[in-house]
Design a protein around this motif. Structure first.
Motif, short mmCIF file in Angstrom:
data_model
loop_
_atom_site.label_atom_id
_atom_site.label_comp_id
_atom_site.label_asym_id
_atom_site.label_seq_id
_atom_site.Cartn_x
_atom_site.Cartn_y
_atom_site.Cartn_z
N ARG A 68 79.74 57.11 77.78
CA ARG A 68 78.36 57.59 78.09
C ARG A 68 77.06 56.48 77.55
O ARG A 68 76.05 56.40 78.39
N GLU A 69 77.08 55.92 76.30
CA GLU A 69 75.98 55.25 76.07
C GLU A 69 76.09 53.98 76.83
O GLU A 69 74.88 53.33 77.39
N ASP A 70 77.04 53.38 77.42
CA ASP A 70 77.03 52.36 78.46
C ASP A 70 76.29 52.75 79.57
O ASP A 70 75.46 51.86 80.05
N VAL A 71 76.82 53.80 80.10
CA VAL A 71 76.12 54.22 81.47
C VAL A 71 74.82 54.56 81.32
O VAL A 71 73.85 54.60 82.26
N GLU A 72 74.10 55.15 80.42
CA GLU A 72 73.00 55.31 80.15
C GLU A 72 71.97 53.95 80.11
O GLU A 72 70.82 54.18 80.74
N THR A 73 72.35 52.82 79.75
CA THR A 73 71.69 51.83 79.94
C THR A 73 71.58 51.26 81.76
O THR A 73 70.54 50.90 82.19
N LEU A 74 72.38 51.61 82.30
CA LEU A 74 72.72 51.51 83.76
C LEU A 74 71.72 52.51 84.38
O LEU A 74 70.84 52.11 85.24
N LYS A 75 71.65 53.69 83.83
CA LYS A 75 70.92 54.72 84.56
C LYS A 75 69.41 54.35 84.12
O LYS A 75 68.41 54.64 85.12
N SER A 76 69.04 53.91 83.08
CA SER A 76 67.59 53.28 82.69
C SER A 76 67.25 52.35 83.77
O SER A 76 65.98 52.42 84.19
N TYR A 77 68.24 51.44 84.03
CA TYR A 77 67.91 50.49 84.98
C TYR A 77 67.63 50.96 86.30
O TYR A 77 66.58 50.53 86.95
N PHE A 78 68.30 52.19 86.91
CA PHE A 78 67.93 52.70 87.94
C PHE A 78 66.46 53.27 87.94
O PHE A 78 65.86 53.22 89.09
N MET A 79 66.33 54.03 87.10
CA MET A 79 65.22 54.47 86.78
C MET A 79 63.91 53.75 87.05
O MET A 79 62.93 53.99 87.62
N VAL A 80 63.91 52.41 86.41
CA VAL A 80 62.83 51.66 86.30
C VAL A 80 62.89 50.90 87.88
O VAL A 80 61.66 50.55 88.24
N ALA A 81 63.99 50.80 88.52
CA ALA A 81 64.15 50.19 89.71
C ALA A 81 63.47 51.20 90.76
O ALA A 81 63.35 50.63 91.97
N ALA A 82 63.57 52.05 90.57
CA ALA A 82 63.05 53.52 91.67
C ALA A 82 61.62 52.82 92.27
O ALA A 82 60.71 52.71 91.35
N LYS A 83 61.44 53.13 93.16
CA LYS A 83 60.14 52.98 94.07
C LYS A 83 59.39 54.34 94.56
O LYS A 83 60.13 55.18 94.77
N SER A 84 58.31 54.03 94.72
CA SER A 84 57.39 55.28 95.12
C SER A 84 58.00 55.96 96.46
O SER A 84 58.07 55.14 97.25
N GLY A 85 58.13 57.21 96.69
CA GLY A 85 58.60 57.62 97.83
C GLY A 85 58.99 59.14 97.65
O GLY A 85 58.95 59.73 96.48
N SER A 86 59.12 59.77 98.72
CA SER A 86 59.34 61.13 98.70
C SER A 86 61.09 61.45 98.68
O SER A 86 61.52 60.83 98.97
N TRP A 87 61.12 62.60 97.78
CA TRP A 87 62.44 63.07 97.44
C TRP A 87 63.05 63.39 98.60
O TRP A 87 62.20 63.92 99.64
N GLN A 88 64.53 63.38 98.74
CA GLN A 88 65.16 63.89 100.00
C GLN A 88 65.56 65.26 99.55
O GLN A 88 65.96 66.03 100.58
#
Length: 444
Positions: free
Chosen positions: A320-340
Motif C-alpha cells: 500500500r505504501e508503494d501504491v500511495e506514491t503512485l497515487k500521489s503522482y496521478f493526483m498531481v498529474a490530473a488536469k482541470s476538467g469535468s468529472w465523468q
C-alpha cells in the motif's frame, strides 16, 4: 525493505543520481543507482531514508510532487465510495447520476496496459482501496475492459483496467474471447496517461517490452506514458533494477539521457537470461487496422524498450505504501476538467459481472491448465432477503466430463471451496452477507 542512501549525491544534466545500498538481514549488500524519489526523509546527519517505492523522473516534476498536496488542509474529507451496489438497477442509476463535482474539479484517465499477468488488476485494486477486479497467478484473468473510479476532494482518477495485450494467433489457439484482443486497443484511445506495467520478477520477459506493448505506444505517441516496474520485492539482486530500467527506456527518461555510472556487481549476481528472439517477433498484429507501416514494425521488432517514457516507478503493487506514491503522482498529474462520474461510483461493472469475475478468479486459482478457461457461467438467481443478505445461485458449465469432475472435486470439496471463498470476497465488496451457491453441469 527500506533503502538507505549515502549522503554523497552527484548531479548531472539529466537527473539526480544517488548511490543506493539495499540492506537486508543475512543478505550481502548489493549496489544500485536510482534517480529521484517523491517521498524521502532525513534518516540521520549524513543519510536519507527512502520509502520502498522509488521512481526516476524529471527534476521539475519531482519538485511539483514534493511540494504538491493532493488533499486540502481545510477539514475536507476523502469521499471513498462505500461499496459496489448489489442491485443492478441501483448500480445503473448511480452510474447515470450527475457528477457532484466541486468548483475547479480535476480529472485524469489512466489506462493500465502490459503483458498478461503483469499485475495490472492488483494495482487497480490497491489504488481503489477495495478489491473490485479479479486477480490470479494465471494469465488472462481480466477478460474485458473494466473501469474503476477513485475520487478524492476535487480530483477524479478514472482507472481503465485492460486485459493483457495479446495476438490474434494466441486468441485463436487458446479459444479466448475477442474482447481480449480488441479492448486494450480501444481503451488506450480514451486515456490521458498510459501506465505500462512490467513484471521484473519474471527474468524471461523483464529485459524487453512486449512487442504488442511497443506497437501500442508507437501508435499513440501523443499520449504521455510512464513505466511501472512491478514486483520489485521479489527481486533479490536489486542492482538488476537499474539494468532493467536502462533497457526498457533505451536509456532515456523524459527526453533526457540517463547517465548511469558503472555499478560494481557482486560475484553472485546472476547473468541476464537469453530471450528467445522468435517469441517477441510476432508477425500478427493485435489491432486489425494497424496504422504502423512495415518499416515501423520492423524497427519496433529490433527495440528492447521505449525511449519516450515520462517517468519510471519501481514498486510492489501489493504494498500500500508503494501504491500511495503512485497515487500521489496521478493526483498531481490530473488536469482541470469535468468529472465523468458521481463521487460514489467505484466501478462501471454490474454486480453480476463482479460476481462472475470473482468466481473466475477462484476457478483459475484452483483448477489446472486449460480447465478454468473452458468453464462458462450463468447466474440463475440473484435475490435480496428482508435482512439485506444476498442469495446468489450460479451454474457452471464444463466443456468435458473430466473437467466437470475436476470442478466438483472429491465429495464436492472443490466446488464448495470455490463457493465459500468467492462468497467471502463478494461479502467484502457488497458489504453485506452473501450466500453463494454453485452447481456444475456438462455443457452439451
Amino acid at each position: 525493505m527500506a533503502l538507505r542512501v549515502c549522503s554523497r549525491l552527484f548531479r548531472d544534466s539529466a537527473v539526480f543520481s544517488r548511490r543506493v545500498v539495499a540492506s537486508a538481514s543475512q543478505e550481502p549488500a548489493s549496489w544500485l543507482l536510482i534517480a529521484g524519489n517523491a517521498a524521502c526523509s532525513r534518516g540521520g546527519r549524513n543519510t536519507f531514508i527512502f520509502t520502498p517505492a522509488c521512481f526516476i523522473t524529471s527534476e521539475a516534476f519531482l519538485n511539483r510532487l514534493t511540494k504538491g498536496k493532493p488533499t486540502e488542509a481545510d477539514g475536507s474529507f476523502d469521499r471513498f465510495p462505500a461499496s459496489v451496489l448489489p442491485d443492478s438497477a441501483d448500480q445503473l442509476s448511480l452510474l447515470l447520476r450527475h457528477p457532484d463535482q466541486p468548483d475547479n474539479s480535476k480529472v485524469l484517465k489512466v489506462a493500465i496496459i502490459g503483458a498478461p499477468n503483469a499485475g495490472k488488476s492488483t494495482l487497480s485494486n490497491q489504488l481503489l482501496g477495495k478489491k473490485v477486479f479479479a486477480v490470479s497467478k494465471k494469465v488472462h484473468t481480466t477478460r474485458s475492459r473494466a473501469l474503476g473510479v477513485l475520487t478524492e476532494n476535487d480530483t477524479q482518477i478514472i482507472l481503465l483496467d485492460t486485459p493483457g495485450l495479446t495476438t490474434p494467433s494466441k486468441v485463436k489457439r487458446h479459444q479466448l474471447e475477442k474482447s481480449l484482443l480488441m479492448d486494450p486497443w480501444i481503451t488506450v484511445k480514451e486515456a490521458d496517461l498510459l501506465v505500462v506495467m512490467v513484471d521484473v520478477a519474471d527474468k524471461w520477459v523483464c529485459h524487453r517490452l512486449d512487442f504488442e506493448v511497443l506497437k501500442c505506444l508507437a501508435q499513440h505517441p501523443d499520449i504521455p506514458a510512464i513505466l511501472v516496474l512491478n514486483k520489485v520485492d521479489l527481486v533479490k539482486a536489486k542492482d538488476r533494477l537499474l539494468d532493467i530500467t536502462a533497457e526498457l527506456t533505451c536509456g532515456m527518461v523524459n527526453g533526457r539521457k540517463m547517465r548511469i555510472r558503472p555499478v560494481i556487481k557482486p560475484p553472485w549476481a546472476e547473468k541476464k537470461p537469453e530471450r528467445d528472439s522468435e517469441s517477441s517477433l510476432e508477425e500478427d498484429s493485435a489491432e486489425p487496422n494497424s496504422v504502423l507501416s512495415k518499416e515501423q514494425l520492423k524497427t519496433l521488432r529490433s527495440q528492447q524498450g521505449w525511449a519516450h517514457f515520462k517517468d519510471v516507478f519501481m514498486l510492489s503493487s501489493v504494498d500500500r505504501e508503494d501504491v500511495e506514491t503512485l497515487k500521489s503522482y496521478f493526483m498531481v498529474a490530473a488536469k482541470s476538467g469535468s468529472w465523468q462520474y458521481h463521487s460514489e461510483v467505484l466501478t462501471d461493472q454490474s454486480p453480476e459481472e463482479v460476481c462472475t469475475n470473482i468466481i473466475r478468479e477462484k476457478l483459475l486459482e484452483y483448477l489446472p491448465q486449460e480447465v478454468p478457461y473452458s468453464v462458462t457461467q450463468s447466474v440463475e438467481l440473484w435475490q435480496t432477503a428482508e435482512n439485506g443478505d444476498i442469495d446468489i445461485s450460479v451454474k457452471l458449465y464444463a466443456k468435458k466430463e473430466t473437467h466437470m469432475k475436476m470442478v466438483i472435486g472429491t465429495a464436492g470439496q472443490m466446488v464448495a471451496r470455490i463457493a465459500r471463498e468467492a462468497g467471502e470476497d463478494l461479502s467484502q465488496i457488497f458489504l453485506r452477507e452473501v450466500k453463494l451457491k454453485l452447481s456444475v453441469k456438462l455443457r452439451k
